[in-house]
Design an enzyme around this catalytic site. Structure first.
Site, PDB file in Angstrom:
ATOM      1  N   THR A  22     -26.298 -47.205 -21.015  1.00 18.75           N
ATOM      2  CA  THR A  22     -26.549 -46.226 -19.955  1.00 18.75           C
ATOM      3  C   THR A  22     -25.221 -45.694 -19.431  1.00 18.75           C
ATOM      4  OG1 THR A  22     -28.602 -47.321 -19.280  1.00 18.75           O
ATOM      5  CG2 THR A  22     -27.557 -45.874 -17.668  1.00 18.75           C
ATOM      6  N   LEU A  82     -24.614 -51.157 -14.780  1.00 18.89           N
ATOM      7  CA  LEU A  82     -25.459 -50.289 -15.597  1.00 18.89           C
ATOM      8  C   LEU A  82     -25.562 -50.939 -16.971  1.00 18.89           C
ATOM      9  CD1 LEU A  82     -24.065 -46.696 -14.842  1.00 18.89           C
ATOM     10  CD2 LEU A  82     -26.191 -47.699 -13.985  1.00 18.89           C
ATOM     11  N   ASP A  83     -26.695 -50.756 -17.640  1.00 19.05           N
ATOM     12  CA  ASP A  83     -26.846 -51.284 -18.993  1.00 19.05           C
ATOM     13  C   ASP A  83     -25.745 -50.739 -19.893  1.00 19.05           C
ATOM     14  OD1 ASP A  83     -29.128 -52.565 -18.186  1.00 19.05           O
ATOM     15  OD2 ASP A  83     -30.508 -51.103 -19.059  1.00 19.05           O
ATOM     16  N   LYS A  84     -25.448 -51.474 -20.936  1.00 14.92           N
ATOM     17  CA  LYS A  84     -24.406 -51.060 -21.885  1.00 14.92           C
ATOM     18  C   LYS A  84     -24.629 -49.627 -22.371  1.00 14.92           C
ATOM     19  CE  LYS A  84     -22.780 -51.993 -26.594  1.00 14.92           C
ATOM     20  NZ  LYS A  84     -22.973 -52.818 -27.815  1.00 14.92           N
ATOM     21  N   ARG A 136     -36.333 -48.885 -17.100  1.00 13.15           N
ATOM     22  CA  ARG A 136     -36.872 -49.079 -18.442  1.00 13.15           C
ATOM     23  C   ARG A 136     -38.225 -49.796 -18.383  1.00 13.15           C
ATOM     24  NH1 ARG A 136     -32.020 -52.095 -21.237  1.00 13.15           N
ATOM     25  NH2 ARG A 136     -33.398 -52.015 -23.061  1.00 13.15           N
TER      26      ARG A 136
END
Length: 268
Positions: free
Chosen positions: A138, A134-136, A235
């Protein structure tokens, strides 16, 4: 980096030849980079079986390596589930999943190494047990394999789309259609290599299904189910249909950012 094939390299398999040129990178990782489009010739997609021709110039994009020994760190974890095979963690926003340039410590992997005694050696050296990310900024559930067979099983389930991946987000604006499917390709942007794009010449299939749960003001609360797992997929897709994720400073226009910059501290 750019690597040019000589006359003696003519006819070799691309993955074999590249492993000879950059032996510090495993052949399996080279195959993955080829399949993800991060190894290309004139922006064209290749396969590991592609035959090398004399004079061929290959562009190889590899993330900068992190020359650190992984250290177990006593970082609190919000554990949703754990048994002998896997551990499911609710990753908080702001935490990086695994070490990367600029983030050598304080990651989810560092915390997992402290919690799990025998996680080292499961999968990649810098990403033990990690099957997805997961993105930082998120938050959400991440499933981690605790031994090699579990990792291989989970990897196969993700690859075969047997795992349902669902996200909640707040996006800018109110989509005209309350439900919809976004189906594009996603790959590295040719204008900014730190961004992903639906216009990449070496993009891979990406499918997202969204549903508006509630609208308030000029924002909407949406549920997004993704069939694929491309980098920054939600995104990129929401920005593509004109409704970028609130707080996203990469894919949201500067004009829209100015509208929420004082009230939103991260991508929602």
């Amino acid at each position: 980096m750019r690597i040019t094939a000589s006359a003696t390299d003519h006819g070799k398999r691309l993955d074999v030849w590249l492993h000879e040129q950059i032996p510090d990178v495993s052949r399996s990782r080279i195959k993955g980079l080829i399949k993800s489009g991060e190894i290309s010739v004139d922006g064209m997609r290749l396969t590991p079986h592609t035959n090398v021709t004399a004079g061929m110039e290959v562009v190889v994009e590899i993330e900068e390596s992190v020359d650190v020994g992984l250290v177990a760190e006593d970082i609190p974890l919000d554990i949703l589930f754990e048994d002998h095979d896997i551990i499911v963690v609710n990753k908080r926003a702001g935490m990086v999943v695994h070490p990367a340039p600029g983030h050598s410590g304080g990651t989810l992997v560092n915390a997992l190494l402290f919690h799990c005694d025998d996680l080292r050696g499961v999968g990649g050296e810098l990403r033990p047990g990690i099957v997805h990310r997961l993105d930082k900024d998120t938050s959400g559930a991440i499933v981690v394999a605790k031994y090699q067979q579990a990792l291989e099983s989970l990897s196969a389930q993700f690859k075969n789309r047997e795992i349902r991946k669902e996200y909640l987000a707040i996006v800018y604006g109110v989509p005209k259609e309350r439900k919809g499917t976004i189906e594009t390709v996603i790959g590295r942007s040719s204008h900014d290599r730190k961004k992903m794009s639906v216009s990449s010449p070496v993009g891979r299939e990406a499918v997202s299904h969204y549903e508006v749960l509630e609208s308030f003001g000029n924002c909407s609360f949406v549920r997004v189910r993704i069939e694929t797992g491309r980098t920054h997929q939600i995104r990129v897709h929401m920005a593509h249909i004109g409704h970028p994720v609130l707080g996203d400073t990469v894919y949201c226009s500067k004009k829209r950012q100015r509208e929420w910059i004082d009230s939103v501290s991260r991508q929602m």
